[in-house]
Design a protein around this motif. Sequence first.
Motif, PDB file in Angstrom:
ATOM      1  N   GLY A  84       0.785  -1.225   0.000  1.00 57.27           N
ATOM      2  CA  GLY A  84       0.000   0.000   0.000  1.00 57.27           C
ATOM      3  C   GLY A  84       0.813   1.270   0.000  1.00 57.27           C
ATOM      4  O   GLY A  84       0.263   2.352   0.225  1.00 57.27           O
ATOM      5  N   ARG A  85       2.113   1.211  -0.275  1.00 48.88           N
ATOM      6  CA  ARG A  85       2.946   2.412  -0.244  1.00 48.88           C
ATOM      7  C   ARG A  85       3.052   3.100  -1.597  1.00 48.88           C
ATOM      8  O   ARG A  85       3.644   4.151  -1.710  1.00 48.88           O
ATOM      9  CB  ARG A  85       4.352   2.080   0.264  1.00 48.88           C
ATOM     10  N   GLY A  86       2.528   2.482  -2.655  1.00 46.71           N
ATOM     11  CA  GLY A  86       2.559   3.112  -3.973  1.00 46.71           C
ATOM     12  C   GLY A  86       3.678   2.624  -4.870  1.00 46.71           C
ATOM     13  O   GLY A  86       3.967   3.247  -5.887  1.00 46.71           O
ATOM     14  N   LYS A  87       4.306   1.499  -4.535  1.00 48.14           N
ATOM     15  CA  LYS A  87       5.423   0.994  -5.330  1.00 48.14           C
ATOM     16  C   LYS A  87       4.992   0.669  -6.760  1.00 48.14           C
ATOM     17  O   LYS A  87       5.639   1.077  -7.724  1.00 48.14           O
ATOM     18  CB  LYS A  87       6.023  -0.256  -4.671  1.00 48.14           C
ATOM     19  N   THR A  88       3.909  -0.095  -6.888  1.00 48.95           N
ATOM     20  CA  THR A  88       3.447  -0.493  -8.215  1.00 48.95           C
ATOM     21  C   THR A  88       2.988   0.717  -9.014  1.00 48.95           C
ATOM     22  O   THR A  88       3.259   0.815 -10.217  1.00 48.95           O
ATOM     23  CB  THR A  88       2.305  -1.514  -8.084  1.00 48.95           C
ATOM     24  N   MET A  89       2.305   1.640  -8.394  1.00 51.40           N
ATOM     25  CA  MET A  89       1.856   2.853  -9.074  1.00 51.40           C
ATOM     26  C   MET A  89       3.038   3.598  -9.688  1.00 51.40           C
ATOM     27  O   MET A  89       3.006   3.992 -10.861  1.00 51.40           O
ATOM     28  CB  MET A  89       1.123   3.766  -8.092  1.00 51.40           C
ATOM     29  N   LEU A  90       4.104   3.758  -8.920  1.00 51.82           N
ATOM     30  CA  LEU A  90       5.274   4.488  -9.407  1.00 51.82           C
ATOM     31  C   LEU A  90       5.968   3.726 -10.527  1.00 51.82           C
ATOM     32  O   LEU A  90       6.390   4.316 -11.535  1.00 51.82           O
ATOM     33  CB  LEU A  90       6.239   4.741  -8.257  1.00 51.82           C
ATOM     34  N   MET A  91       6.105   2.417 -10.370  1.00 53.62           N
ATOM     35  CA  MET A  91       6.764   1.649 -11.419  1.00 53.62           C
ATOM     36  C   MET A  91       5.955   1.683 -12.711  1.00 53.62           C
ATOM     37  O   MET A  91       6.518   1.784 -13.807  1.00 53.62           O
ATOM     38  CB  MET A  91       6.986   0.205 -10.982  1.00 53.62           C
ATOM     39  N   ASP A  92       4.636   1.625 -12.604  1.00 53.87           N
ATOM     40  CA  ASP A  92       3.810   1.685 -13.802  1.00 53.87           C
ATOM     41  C   ASP A  92       3.928   3.049 -14.482  1.00 53.87           C
ATOM     42  O   ASP A  92       3.922   3.140 -15.723  1.00 53.87           O
ATOM     43  CB  ASP A  92       2.348   1.387 -13.454  1.00 53.87           C
ATOM     44  N   MET A  93       3.997   4.120 -13.703  1.00 52.67           N
ATOM     45  CA  MET A  93       4.231   5.447 -14.288  1.00 52.67           C
ATOM     46  C   MET A  93       5.554   5.455 -15.053  1.00 52.67           C
ATOM     47  O   MET A  93       5.641   5.965 -16.176  1.00 52.67           O
ATOM     48  CB  MET A  93       4.272   6.511 -13.193  1.00 52.67           C
ATOM     49  N   PHE A  94       6.590   4.902 -14.445  1.00 50.68           N
ATOM     50  CA  PHE A  94       7.903   4.839 -15.074  1.00 50.68           C
ATOM     51  C   PHE A  94       7.846   4.022 -16.355  1.00 50.68           C
ATOM     52  O   PHE A  94       8.385   4.433 -17.393  1.00 50.68           O
ATOM     53  CB  PHE A  94       8.898   4.226 -14.087  1.00 50.68           C
ATOM     54  N   SER A  99      11.478   5.894 -22.250  1.00 49.78           N
ATOM     55  CA  SER A  99      11.854   6.055 -23.649  1.00 49.78           C
ATOM     56  C   SER A  99      12.414   4.776 -24.253  1.00 49.78           C
ATOM     57  O   SER A  99      12.658   4.718 -25.460  1.00 49.78           O
ATOM     58  CB  SER A  99      12.899   7.176 -23.783  1.00 49.78           C
ATOM     59  N   VAL A 100      12.642   3.755 -23.442  1.00 47.16           N
ATOM     60  CA  VAL A 100      13.156   2.481 -23.954  1.00 47.16           C
ATOM     61  C   VAL A 100      12.065   1.776 -24.747  1.00 47.16           C
ATOM     62  O   VAL A 100      10.964   1.542 -24.240  1.00 47.16           O
ATOM     63  CB  VAL A 100      13.639   1.587 -22.793  1.00 47.16           C
ATOM     64  N   ALA A 101      12.371   1.457 -25.996  1.00 45.19           N
ATOM     65  CA  ALA A 101      11.364   0.804 -26.840  1.00 45.19           C
ATOM     66  C   ALA A 101      11.216  -0.671 -26.494  1.00 45.19           C
ATOM     67  O   ALA A 101      10.107  -1.206 -26.445  1.00 45.19           O
ATOM     68  CB  ALA A 101      11.738   0.979 -28.310  1.00 45.19           C
ATOM     69  N   ALA A 102      12.335  -1.343 -26.264  1.00 47.50           N
ATOM     70  CA  ALA A 102      12.305  -2.773 -25.957  1.00 47.50           C
ATOM     71  C   ALA A 102      12.169  -2.943 -24.451  1.00 47.50           C
ATOM     72  O   ALA A 102      13.155  -2.975 -23.715  1.00 47.50           O
ATOM     73  CB  ALA A 102      13.574  -3.456 -26.463  1.00 47.50           C
ATOM     74  N   LYS A 103      10.939  -3.026 -23.978  1.00 46.25           N
ATOM     75  CA  LYS A 103      10.701  -3.102 -22.545  1.00 46.25           C
ATOM     76  C   LYS A 103       9.565  -4.071 -22.262  1.00 46.25           C
ATOM     77  O   LYS A 103       8.707  -4.324 -23.113  1.00 46.25           O
ATOM     78  CB  LYS A 103      10.365  -1.718 -21.975  1.00 46.25           C
ATOM     79  N   ARG A 104       9.557  -4.588 -21.045  1.00 42.78           N
ATOM     80  CA  ARG A 104       8.526  -5.560 -20.655  1.00 42.78           C
ATOM     81  C   ARG A 104       8.181  -5.338 -19.199  1.00 42.78           C
ATOM     82  O   ARG A 104       9.065  -5.224 -18.355  1.00 42.78           O
ATOM     83  CB  ARG A 104       9.042  -6.980 -20.870  1.00 42.78           C
ATOM     84  N   ARG A 105       6.894  -5.280 -18.912  1.00 47.71           N
ATOM     85  CA  ARG A 105       6.403  -5.147 -17.537  1.00 47.71           C
ATOM     86  C   ARG A 105       5.584  -6.378 -17.223  1.00 47.71           C
ATOM     87  O   ARG A 105       4.622  -6.710 -17.927  1.00 47.71           O
ATOM     88  CB  ARG A 105       5.553  -3.879 -17.410  1.00 47.71           C
TER      89      ARG A 105
END
Length: 408
Positions: A84-94, A99-105
């Motif tokens: 509940g601290r917002g870790k996933t929210m921040l990572m999703d924003m990032f 700007s990296v085209a080849a990325k995977r979440r």
Amino acid sequence: MASPVTREPAQARGPVRSALDRLIAAKEIEADPAQRQVADRLDRLDRVLSSATVASKQSALGWLFGKSRPSEPIKGLYIFGDVGRGKTMLMDMFFRQSSVAAKRRVHFHDFMGDVHARIGAHREAVKAGTAKGDDPIPPVAADIARAARLLCFDEFSVTDIADAMILSRLFKALFEQGVTLVATSNVAPDDLYRDGLNRPLFLPFVDMLKANADIVELAGAEDYRLATIGSDDCYVTPLGPAATARMDAAWAALLAGTREGTASLSVKGRTVAVPRAGGGAARFTYDNLLRRPLGAQDFLAVARRFHTVMIDDVPVMGEAERNEAKRFIMLVDALYDAGRRLVMSADAPAEALYRGANGTEAFEFDRTVSRLIEMRSDDYLARSSAGPAGEPASSASAPAPAENRGTG
């Protein structure tokens, strides 16, 4: 006196910080200095990745293929802290603005499931004569690295011995090929795979992780999602459209914009499917949790993994539902002992939920009623925000003992 945040020039803020500040300005979330610091760290990382991408494309091969690897791997970020601290929210924003085209979440355990599937496919190809090499790790890592220079993992938690035994070799190959890691977790790196089988064999991965990612703790005094769930929201009765709407509202508050998915727990070789999961919470219906042949160890695994469990559509149980009532008793005991929250919709108040007169369930359900009432008290809800007495809430995702390893 104005805070440093208010004096900072807007143009100095990166896209993650700017997106976070917009949510704060819109009063969608509370201002949190720790979140702002992590947002700034993510923005700095993106600037480094962006510069490396530009540099690689300026070379002849980079211009031709757009996939040149940097000569030195770029250190990523491993962000850990309580639920509940917002870790996933921040990572999703990032991830969205990177700007990296080849990325995977991907959720970490989904990623590892894919890795094991690739390993199996490679071995079958070797048997069929269509591939060479007895060691599947190098080609699997190469395939992953070709597809993604940036890997973003949600809920990094090592609980399975099969995962633990291959992580060092897998990530050594990934890092050598220039892959950058950004991960969120409820536990510090030194606590990964705690009490797991053959843990000394896993420890080199921890050292490698620290060498290839900056470790950042997202501390905070409050779990914002849990604060939105009050005592009146924990037990909703009677069933009907209004109850469904209230349950959906509670679920949305727990997700707080994070992505919903499925999860699974591995318990003594069995798999416990979680049809809806997100933000450290799980949501079941009565049928897909209490009508299944689950036992105490399964419910303990659920309690270890999730800070909040939601159950929809619990009917009044009688003699014909003694098995379901027994499972419900075990579930409530597991959640209560772990200090977790239970949010449920039911067809009757707790004291009228079981109407059987025979068997031990009738006697045991009296304790369950008492616990259900206590679990929606303000005192219990306040304690559950911080986890069980003397134990942080993040323990819900700490590795379970070997016989209860979870994969969700």
